[in-house]
Design a protein around this motif. Sequence first.
Motif, PDB file in Angstrom:
ATOM      1  N   PRO A 199       0.811  -1.228   0.000  1.00 26.50           N
ATOM      2  CA  PRO A 199       0.000   0.000   0.000  1.00 26.50           C
ATOM      3  C   PRO A 199       0.845   1.280   0.000  1.00 26.50           C
ATOM      4  O   PRO A 199       0.393   2.310  -0.507  1.00 26.50           O
ATOM      5  CB  PRO A 199      -0.820  -0.128   1.286  1.00 26.50           C
ATOM      6  N   GLU A 200       2.065   1.198   0.552  1.00 27.21           N
ATOM      7  CA  GLU A 200       2.926   2.387   0.563  1.00 27.21           C
ATOM      8  C   GLU A 200       3.362   2.791  -0.839  1.00 27.21           C
ATOM      9  O   GLU A 200       3.869   3.912  -1.048  1.00 27.21           O
ATOM     10  CB  GLU A 200       4.171   2.136   1.426  1.00 27.21           C
ATOM     11  N   ASP A 201       3.163   1.903  -1.828  1.00 28.82           N
ATOM     12  CA  ASP A 201       3.515   2.228  -3.214  1.00 28.82           C
ATOM     13  C   ASP A 201       2.595   3.287  -3.803  1.00 28.82           C
ATOM     14  O   ASP A 201       2.914   3.882  -4.837  1.00 28.82           O
ATOM     15  CB  ASP A 201       3.456   0.977  -4.093  1.00 28.82           C
ATOM     16  N   VAL A 202       1.462   3.509  -3.164  1.00 30.72           N
ATOM     17  CA  VAL A 202       0.479   4.472  -3.681  1.00 30.72           C
ATOM     18  C   VAL A 202       0.663   5.804  -2.958  1.00 30.72           C
ATOM     19  O   VAL A 202       0.329   5.948  -1.781  1.00 30.72           O
ATOM     20  CB  VAL A 202      -0.964   3.942  -3.491  1.00 30.72           C
ATOM     21  N   GLN A 203       1.219   6.767  -3.665  1.00 30.37           N
ATOM     22  CA  GLN A 203       1.459   8.093  -3.114  1.00 30.37           C
ATOM     23  C   GLN A 203       0.536   9.153  -3.700  1.00 30.37           C
ATOM     24  O   GLN A 203       0.497  10.289  -3.221  1.00 30.37           O
ATOM     25  CB  GLN A 203       2.917   8.490  -3.346  1.00 30.37           C
ATOM     26  N   SER A 204      -0.214   8.775  -4.744  1.00 33.28           N
ATOM     27  CA  SER A 204      -1.205   9.673  -5.346  1.00 33.28           C
ATOM     28  C   SER A 204      -2.147   8.829  -6.192  1.00 33.28           C
ATOM     29  O   SER A 204      -1.906   7.635  -6.412  1.00 33.28           O
ATOM     30  CB  SER A 204      -0.522  10.735  -6.221  1.00 33.28           C
ATOM     31  N   LEU A 205      -3.202   9.438  -6.683  1.00 28.75           N
ATOM     32  CA  LEU A 205      -4.145   8.698  -7.530  1.00 28.75           C
ATOM     33  C   LEU A 205      -3.486   8.218  -8.816  1.00 28.75           C
ATOM     34  O   LEU A 205      -3.932   7.226  -9.411  1.00 28.75           O
ATOM     35  CB  LEU A 205      -5.359   9.572  -7.869  1.00 28.75           C
ATOM     36  N   SER A 206      -2.432   8.881  -9.240  1.00 28.36           N
ATOM     37  CA  SER A 206      -1.734   8.452 -10.460  1.00 28.36           C
ATOM     38  C   SER A 206      -1.026   7.116 -10.279  1.00 28.36           C
ATOM     39  O   SER A 206      -0.581   6.511 -11.253  1.00 28.36           O
ATOM     40  CB  SER A 206      -0.727   9.518 -10.902  1.00 28.36           C
ATOM     41  N   ASP A 207      -0.942   6.646  -9.028  1.00 28.45           N
ATOM     42  CA  ASP A 207      -0.321   5.350  -8.744  1.00 28.45           C
ATOM     43  C   ASP A 207      -1.334   4.200  -8.731  1.00 28.45           C
ATOM     44  O   ASP A 207      -0.969   3.066  -8.392  1.00 28.45           O
ATOM     45  CB  ASP A 207       0.391   5.388  -7.383  1.00 28.45           C
ATOM     46  N   MET A 208      -2.578   4.467  -9.083  1.00 32.92           N
ATOM     47  CA  MET A 208      -3.614   3.417  -9.065  1.00 32.92           C
ATOM     48  C   MET A 208      -3.184   2.188  -9.847  1.00 32.92           C
ATOM     49  O   MET A 208      -3.454   1.047  -9.450  1.00 32.92           O
ATOM     50  CB  MET A 208      -4.922   3.935  -9.664  1.00 32.92           C
ATOM     51  N   ASN A 209      -2.508   2.394 -10.969  1.00 26.85           N
ATOM     52  CA  ASN A 209      -2.144   1.275 -11.840  1.00 26.85           C
ATOM     53  C   ASN A 209      -1.126   0.331 -11.195  1.00 26.85           C
ATOM     54  O   ASN A 209      -0.908  -0.774 -11.685  1.00 26.85           O
ATOM     55  CB  ASN A 209      -1.595   1.809 -13.170  1.00 26.85           C
ATOM     56  N   LYS A 210      -0.508   0.768 -10.084  1.00 29.79           N
ATOM     57  CA  LYS A 210       0.423  -0.104  -9.375  1.00 29.79           C
ATOM     58  C   LYS A 210      -0.304  -1.182  -8.568  1.00 29.79           C
ATOM     59  O   LYS A 210       0.286  -2.203  -8.212  1.00 29.79           O
ATOM     60  CB  LYS A 210       1.315   0.720  -8.441  1.00 29.79           C
ATOM     61  N   ILE A 211      -1.565  -0.927  -8.256  1.00 28.93           N
ATOM     62  CA  ILE A 211      -2.334  -1.876  -7.438  1.00 28.93           C
ATOM     63  C   ILE A 211      -2.764  -3.044  -8.322  1.00 28.93           C
ATOM     64  O   ILE A 211      -3.370  -2.838  -9.379  1.00 28.93           O
ATOM     65  CB  ILE A 211      -3.582  -1.204  -6.834  1.00 28.93           C
ATOM     66  N   PRO A 212      -2.486  -4.294  -7.935  1.00 25.33           N
ATOM     67  CA  PRO A 212      -2.882  -5.439  -8.769  1.00 25.33           C
ATOM     68  C   PRO A 212      -4.395  -5.523  -8.934  1.00 25.33           C
ATOM     69  O   PRO A 212      -5.155  -5.295  -7.985  1.00 25.33           O
ATOM     70  CB  PRO A 212      -2.354  -6.648  -7.981  1.00 25.33           C
ATOM     71  N   GLN A 213      -4.812  -5.839 -10.146  1.00 27.23           N
ATOM     72  CA  GLN A 213      -6.222  -6.125 -10.405  1.00 27.23           C
ATOM     73  C   GLN A 213      -6.537  -7.576 -10.038  1.00 27.23           C
ATOM     74  O   GLN A 213      -5.650  -8.411  -9.921  1.00 27.23           O
ATOM     75  CB  GLN A 213      -6.541  -5.925 -11.887  1.00 27.23           C
TER      76      GLN A 213
END
Length: 469
Positions: free
Chosen positions: A75-89
């Motif tokens: 979860p720390e990989d998400v620092q802004s909404l532009s990081d949404m694509n880092k979250i696995p689907q």
Amino acid sequence: MVPASPTSVPYYFKSLDFNQLITDYEPPFEFMDNTWKWSREQIENTQFQRLKATLERGSQIPFFHRLWEKKGFSPEDVQSLSDMNKIPQYTIDDIRESIALDPPFGDYQRFKFEDGTHTPLRFYTSGGTTGAPRPTLYSAWDREVGAILSARTFYLHGIRPGDAVMNSWAYSTHNAAWIMDHGLWHWLGCTPITTGTGNVTPTEKQIEFVKTFGVSSILATSDYLVHIGNTAIKMGLDPKEDLKLKAISAFGPKENVQKLFGCPVYDSYAFHEVQYVAAECQAEDGLHVFEDAFIVEVVDFETGEPLPPGHRGNIVVTALYKTGTQQIRYNIQDISASYEMKRCSCGSWHKKIDYFQGRSDNMVKIRGINVWPEALGEIVNENPKMNGEYFCYVEKSQDNGGSLRDELTILAEPKFNSSDYQQLHKELEEELKKRIGVKINVKIVDEDSLRPLTGHGIRAKLKRFEDRR
């Protein structure tokens, strides 16, 4: 040793802070005066704060811990909404695997039945139109937010306090009818008339209810609304003049519904685990996402990469309000497209998506052409001789050279006053070939004969496709 019995009841009225609830997720009137008018900056700031809290909740659920560890995500990989694509689907297949690993609920649930000793729970399942039903246990908070989202949808669709609203969805283990009923009664000041589908209350009786009690609106799938309108005509009634509905909240293509009832008809988008996601406003130009409760993306069918506006792909949903099961980048495999980000003529900046266009996991490739059953149904039902009911299946068939190839067939019902099946068959096969670019087999079947296949009157969402290969 026998376990000790609970010594108290988790009374519903004590189970959540209602003042906090309506502050965080405003009911319809407050929503229209405030959240509906938010700027993009305010929307996105709220989404990011709620996303971080959602990721924290997700990290405590074994399903996400396992998925994220496998994909190397934190979860720390998400620092802004532009990081949404880092979250696995993930997809329905991952949920099925979760259930197989930890039956019968799966390890994606936060709650089990025994948690009902300390918090009120509701149990629902998906409709099972694309496989085994998926169970979901809802907390009181999740149910109330879902009901508020329902009430917002109906308000956008012209339904108001004091209206009597006939709910013609299936009251079953599926969530849909119940959350609509809850939203109408608790959060919009309407009186629900709980007829359910035609299998519960005959369609003729439902039409009598509308006439006798002056029902203002009907909630139903577009398929069933067309059936109600055609049944009224059989009864010698004019749906426009005799039923006098002021507005209809539908689910699915609405053109034929509008023709029958002559009143405004509005569409929406929802599914089992998260309830109402998006709704059409009176501008009738796409579906507004309730962005205080969701982040919605559209991604490429094959790569999963986010697509720019106007490109058709799979809907990926992140629910920001859930306290039980979490839906974090859930690729639901429903097909849509994002609209360009701009202010709607209704005044709202909330993101818009296109209307539901079918399921990508129902896509069939026929002689190199991608074909969706829902698209076939729409084309067939543009013919005024058809009553709206259809069912598609794909099977292996031998060609003239003895080789096996996939063949797609659509079964379709004519209106009660259409009798020339041969002519209809010819018209529809020619139209499908012209529009799709490949031959689709058409079989005209008797009216009401498709109910055992589609689940008409039983399922919340009708089954339209079967893979028989």
